[in-house]
Design a protein around this motif. Structure first.
Motif, PDB file in Angstrom:
ATOM      1  N   ASN A 295     -52.932  -1.359 -22.255  1.00 18.17           N
ATOM      2  CA  ASN A 295     -52.817  -2.227 -21.090  1.00 18.17           C
ATOM      3  C   ASN A 295     -53.175  -1.473 -19.812  1.00 18.17           C
ATOM      4  O   ASN A 295     -52.865  -0.279 -19.679  1.00 18.17           O
ATOM      5  CB  ASN A 295     -51.387  -2.743 -20.932  1.00 18.17           C
ATOM      6  N   THR A 296     -53.802  -2.189 -18.903  1.00 14.80           N
ATOM      7  CA  THR A 296     -53.973  -1.683 -17.543  1.00 14.80           C
ATOM      8  C   THR A 296     -53.445  -2.728 -16.570  1.00 14.80           C
ATOM      9  O   THR A 296     -53.635  -3.939 -16.774  1.00 14.80           O
ATOM     10  CB  THR A 296     -55.448  -1.379 -17.226  1.00 14.80           C
ATOM     11  N   TYR A 297     -52.799  -2.257 -15.526  1.00 16.52           N
ATOM     12  CA  TYR A 297     -52.215  -3.145 -14.533  1.00 16.52           C
ATOM     13  C   TYR A 297     -52.567  -2.608 -13.145  1.00 16.52           C
ATOM     14  O   TYR A 297     -52.217  -1.468 -12.800  1.00 16.52           O
ATOM     15  CB  TYR A 297     -50.702  -3.238 -14.691  1.00 16.52           C
ATOM     16  N   ALA A 298     -53.289  -3.413 -12.377  1.00 17.47           N
ATOM     17  CA  ALA A 298     -53.685  -3.028 -11.028  1.00 17.47           C
ATOM     18  C   ALA A 298     -52.596  -3.447 -10.058  1.00 17.47           C
ATOM     19  O   ALA A 298     -52.442  -4.634  -9.750  1.00 17.47           O
ATOM     20  CB  ALA A 298     -55.012  -3.681 -10.667  1.00 17.47           C
ATOM     21  N   ALA A 299     -51.817  -2.481  -9.595  1.00 17.25           N
ATOM     22  CA  ALA A 299     -50.722  -2.757  -8.670  1.00 17.25           C
ATOM     23  C   ALA A 299     -51.195  -2.462  -7.248  1.00 17.25           C
ATOM     24  O   ALA A 299     -50.847  -1.455  -6.635  1.00 17.25           O
ATOM     25  CB  ALA A 299     -49.506  -1.910  -9.024  1.00 17.25           C
ATOM     26  N   GLY A 300     -52.040  -3.337  -6.724  1.00 12.20           N
ATOM     27  CA  GLY A 300     -52.623  -3.091  -5.417  1.00 12.20           C
ATOM     28  C   GLY A 300     -54.018  -2.512  -5.547  1.00 12.20           C
ATOM     29  O   GLY A 300     -54.511  -2.232  -6.634  1.00 12.20           O
ATOM     30  N   LYS A 301     -54.690  -2.296  -4.409  1.00 16.58           N
ATOM     31  CA  LYS A 301     -56.069  -1.826  -4.418  1.00 16.58           C
ATOM     32  C   LYS A 301     -56.221  -0.368  -4.853  1.00 16.58           C
ATOM     33  O   LYS A 301     -57.275   0.035  -5.330  1.00 16.58           O
ATOM     34  CB  LYS A 301     -56.681  -2.012  -3.026  1.00 16.58           C
ATOM     35  N   SER A 302     -55.200   0.430  -4.667  1.00 12.66           N
ATOM     36  CA  SER A 302     -55.341   1.867  -4.898  1.00 12.66           C
ATOM     37  C   SER A 302     -54.415   2.399  -5.982  1.00 12.66           C
ATOM     38  O   SER A 302     -54.236   3.603  -6.101  1.00 12.66           O
ATOM     39  CB  SER A 302     -55.084   2.634  -3.596  1.00 12.66           C
ATOM     40  N   ARG A 303     -53.803   1.526  -6.769  1.00 10.01           N
ATOM     41  CA  ARG A 303     -52.885   1.990  -7.812  1.00 10.01           C
ATOM     42  C   ARG A 303     -53.176   1.242  -9.104  1.00 10.01           C
ATOM     43  O   ARG A 303     -53.221   0.018  -9.122  1.00 10.01           O
ATOM     44  CB  ARG A 303     -51.434   1.763  -7.400  1.00 10.01           C
ATOM     45  N   VAL A 304     -53.374   2.001 -10.196  1.00  6.05           N
ATOM     46  CA  VAL A 304     -53.603   1.411 -11.515  1.00  6.05           C
ATOM     47  C   VAL A 304     -52.648   2.059 -12.503  1.00  6.05           C
ATOM     48  O   VAL A 304     -52.578   3.293 -12.601  1.00  6.05           O
ATOM     49  CB  VAL A 304     -55.054   1.607 -11.984  1.00  6.05           C
ATOM     50  N   LEU A 305     -51.906   1.236 -13.220  1.00  3.76           N
ATOM     51  CA  LEU A 305     -51.012   1.708 -14.273  1.00  3.76           C
ATOM     52  C   LEU A 305     -51.659   1.425 -15.623  1.00  3.76           C
ATOM     53  O   LEU A 305     -52.354   0.419 -15.804  1.00  3.76           O
ATOM     54  CB  LEU A 305     -49.670   0.985 -14.195  1.00  3.76           C
ATOM     55  N   ASN A 306     -51.421   2.323 -16.584  1.00  5.85           N
ATOM     56  CA  ASN A 306     -51.811   2.041 -17.963  1.00  5.85           C
ATOM     57  C   ASN A 306     -50.644   2.398 -18.869  1.00  5.85           C
ATOM     58  O   ASN A 306     -49.890   3.344 -18.609  1.00  5.85           O
ATOM     59  CB  ASN A 306     -53.087   2.799 -18.358  1.00  5.85           C
ATOM     60  N   PHE A 307     -50.486   1.628 -19.927  1.00  3.12           N
ATOM     61  CA  PHE A 307     -49.376   1.870 -20.844  1.00  3.12           C
ATOM     62  C   PHE A 307     -49.704   1.212 -22.179  1.00  3.12           C
ATOM     63  O   PHE A 307     -50.579   0.332 -22.267  1.00  3.12           O
ATOM     64  CB  PHE A 307     -48.062   1.316 -20.283  1.00  3.12           C
ATOM     65  N   GLY A 308     -48.997   1.654 -23.223  1.00  5.49           N
ATOM     66  CA  GLY A 308     -49.237   1.059 -24.535  1.00  5.49           C
ATOM     67  C   GLY A 308     -48.654   1.902 -25.642  1.00  5.49           C
ATOM     68  O   GLY A 308     -47.806   2.780 -25.411  1.00  5.49           O
ATOM     69  N   LEU A 309     -49.123   1.641 -26.847  1.00  4.31           N
ATOM     70  CA  LEU A 309     -48.641   2.369 -28.013  1.00  4.31           C
ATOM     71  C   LEU A 309     -49.748   2.493 -29.042  1.00  4.31           C
ATOM     72  O   LEU A 309     -50.690   1.693 -29.100  1.00  4.31           O
ATOM     73  CB  LEU A 309     -47.418   1.665 -28.613  1.00  4.31           C
ATOM     74  N   ASP A 310     -49.634   3.539 -29.854  1.00  2.00           N
ATOM     75  CA  ASP A 310     -50.499   3.788 -31.004  1.00  2.00           C
ATOM     76  C   ASP A 310     -49.609   3.970 -32.221  1.00  2.00           C
ATOM     77  O   ASP A 310     -48.567   4.629 -32.141  1.00  2.00           O
ATOM     78  CB  ASP A 310     -51.338   5.061 -30.812  1.00  2.00           C
ATOM     79  N   ALA A 311     -50.028   3.426 -33.355  1.00  2.00           N
ATOM     80  CA  ALA A 311     -49.305   3.633 -34.608  1.00  2.00           C
ATOM     81  C   ALA A 311     -50.326   3.785 -35.720  1.00  2.00           C
ATOM     82  O   ALA A 311     -51.337   3.074 -35.750  1.00  2.00           O
ATOM     83  CB  ALA A 311     -48.366   2.460 -34.906  1.00  2.00           C
TER      84      ALA A 311
END
Length: 591
Positions: A295-311
């Motif tokens: 997942n990627t989440y753009a929290a505003g113009k200058s901040r990008v979060l990424n998160f997730g899982l691998d199995a």
């Protein structure tokens, strides 16, 4: 670029990374992934003969098991000994490659301590049309490829297949080993792949990707009871099926789910009969089932979060009818990352927790390890062209099933990496210099004396400076790399095997009317094959000449001379490398 697991312009990427495009692949006319990457900063390899034979990749001086290959975001399978199985990937299927140098365990998990090869298969969509090529070369080299891609309404697709053959040359040197059969060692490969995607709605796309590659590689075996008349053949089959769903949950949140299955089958033959090898038998099989949610989440113009899982769940067997070697690995990983800009200051932070369980059927051995890896990177833009970067990262590699079955007391390797860099980028100009320091504790290496088992040898380090760049000079396109490093085993006080202290490349090409022509120089300092002075691999320089010219609106003629000076050199002690090679390719792209 996706080196930080989010889309970024190359000039904004903090890690040390190189982008290789489809145009670069076509211009190079490389026959394998290793040959394409040769000369890139941070990349070295050892190979037991020509393309198709057993190949080891070394990124940033790390051991060949300490890197990860990703194909369309899905982790490629390693065999039961930790060796990568994706080196046979046909370049016809590739759209671009991102070579990420340095410790990336905080992003990609276990074993990503030398770096990551992010491979993206050819794009879907566009006007429906075919493409293909025919190649002829010396030593009876022949290759044919064909494909069809396009888009109709909400469905896009790509299908391709190919076959290649070369009579080759003697993989090993009879002058260095009397047991070697001096006949030519041929390589045959057949491959096919397909990718299809359907847009279900504006926010959801479903798709699937499948590939199958089969290689028959004749090789020389100069050990044990081998004789000068033996014929040896290694047959490899790699199959991959991946289904995915990609969607936009809202205007800022993008998500992708991948489910994949990989199969590996390796059969070793001696004089047309399967025979026992270091794998314990003439058959080695593996299966990998994996799940990835990213997942990627753009929290505003200058901040990008990424998160997730691998199995992932992997099983390995050395004989289909015997339980003499059956083992498995279960991997779980959870990760999160942040890319944030504060004016001229950029921050990248990644944290990942991995669990690795390894066990062997019908024996008492098992291993279970938990590890948290991280990366912190900073970048500061001095002006629109110049930028300072720096990072620190931790990582680990768990013992493979094969290693642990030979030494139940093995511990995971742990790694600490630091680097600082300076980058200049403007238009077609790019210059980057990076100083790096990587230190490994409890490094796993096979003893070269009896008993021949893997052990934790203690500390390994590599320090150095990488220089990469591209420019235009008097209508010439110029790319260059230069690496100075000190890959060292501190426990034995020896240089690490098959890694040079100095290596680099110079690639220059220009447009002459409709003809594009150029040359590439690869050079390397000497290396020790096993850290021992009695097995020295001398330094070498190779020259490749290449040219291409359109001969009709849909047809292009390509010509290449590899090792144009016909210089003998070795990437592994006792093993030959390709002599002067000439090839002519006629490529077709329907418009």
């Amino acid at each position: 670029m996706t080196a930080a697991r989010v889309e970024q312009p190359l000039a904004d990427v903090l890690p040390s990374v190189t982008l290789i495009t489809r145009e670069d692949i076509d211009r190079s006319q490389a026959v394998s992934l290793a040959d394409l990457l040769q000369g890139e900063a941070g990349f070295e390899f050892g190979r037991n003969g020509g393309p198709g034979t057993t190949t080891s990749f070394f990124l940033r001086g790390a051991d060949s098991k300490n890197l990860v290959i990703m194909i369309d975001g899905v982790r490629a399978m390693a065999d039961g000994w930790g060796n990568l199985s994706a080196i046979d990937l046909p370049l016809q299927q590739v759209e671009r490659i991102e070579l990420l140098r340095g410790n990336a365990s905080g992003l990609y998990g276990e074993a990503a301590v030398g770096g990551v090869l992010n491979i993206f298969t050819r794009q879907l969509g566009g006007k429906p049309g075919g493409y293909g090529s025919v190649t002829l070369g010396n030593r009876n080299t022949q290759a044919v490829t064909a494909g069809y891609a396009g888009q109709q309404d909400d469905v896009s697709w790509r299908f391709d297949l190919g076959r290649d053959h070369t009579d080759g040359f003697s993989a090993m040197s009879p002058q260095q080993n009397a047991k070697v059969n001096p006949d030519n060692d041929s390589v045959d490969r057949t491959h096919l792949s397909g990718k299809v995607a359907k847009r279900i709605s504006r926010d959801l796309t479903l798709g699937a990707y499948a590939s199958l590659t089969r290689s028959d590689v004749a090789y020389d075996n100069g050990s044990g009871t081998a004789t000068a008349t033996d014929k040896n053949l290694l047959r490899r089959e790699n199959g991959l099926l991946n289904v995915f769903a990609q969607g936009q949950l809202n205007a800022d949140w993008n998500s992708r789910l991948d489910l994949s299955r990989t199969n590996l089958d390796m059969r070793d033959y001696r004089n047309d009969q399967a025979y026992r090898t270091s794998f314990d038998s003439g058959l080695l099989m593996g299966q990998q089932n994996s799940l990835r949610w990213f997942n990627t989440y753009a929290a505003g113009k200058s901040r990008v979060l990424n998160f997730g899982l691998d199995a992932g769940n992997e099983t390995f067997s050395a004989d289909a009818t015997s339980s003499g070697y059956q083992a498995g690995r279960v991997l779980r990983g959870y990760f999160a990352g942040l890319n944030q800009a504060f004016g001229d200051l950029s921050v990248q932070a990644n944290l990942r927790h991995d669990t690795v369980n390894v066990n062997k059927v019908d024996t008492s051995y098992k291993g279970s390890w938990d590890n948290t890896s991280g990366l912190l990177g900073l970048g500061y833009r001095l002006n629109p062209q110049w930028r300072l970067t720096g990072s620190v990262a931790t990582g680990f590699r768990a013992p493979s099933a094969g290693e642990l079955s030979n030494n139940i007391n093995l511990k995971p390797e742990t790694h600490l990496s630091q680097e600082v860099g300076l980058t200049y980028a403007e238009g077609a100009e790019l210059f980057r210099v990076v100083a790096f320091d990587t230190r490994t504790s409890d490094a796993i290496y096979w003893q070269s004396v009896s008993p021949f088992t893997p052990v934790n040898i203690g500390k390994v380090r590599n320090q150095g400076v990488e220089l990469t760049g591209k420019t235009q000079l008097a209508d010439n396109n110029v790319r260059y790399t230069l690496v100075s490093q000190d890959p060292w085993n501190e426990s034995d006080n020896t240089r690490l095997a098959r890694r040079a202290r100095l290596y680099g490349a110079l690639d220059i090409w220009r447009q002459l009317g409709q003809t594009s022509a150029g040359f590439k120089l690869n050079a390397s300092d000497n290396r020790y094959d096993s850290g021992s002075p009695d097995k020295l691999l001398p330094g070498y320089t190779t020259l490749a000449l290449y040219a291409s010219r359109p001969v009709a609106p849909e047809w292009t003629l390509r010509f290449k001379v590899e090792n144009a000076l016909d210089r003998p050199y070795q990437l592994a002690y006792g093993y030959n490398t390709p002599p002067l090679s000439v090839s002519l390719t006629l490529a077709w792209q329907q418009r």
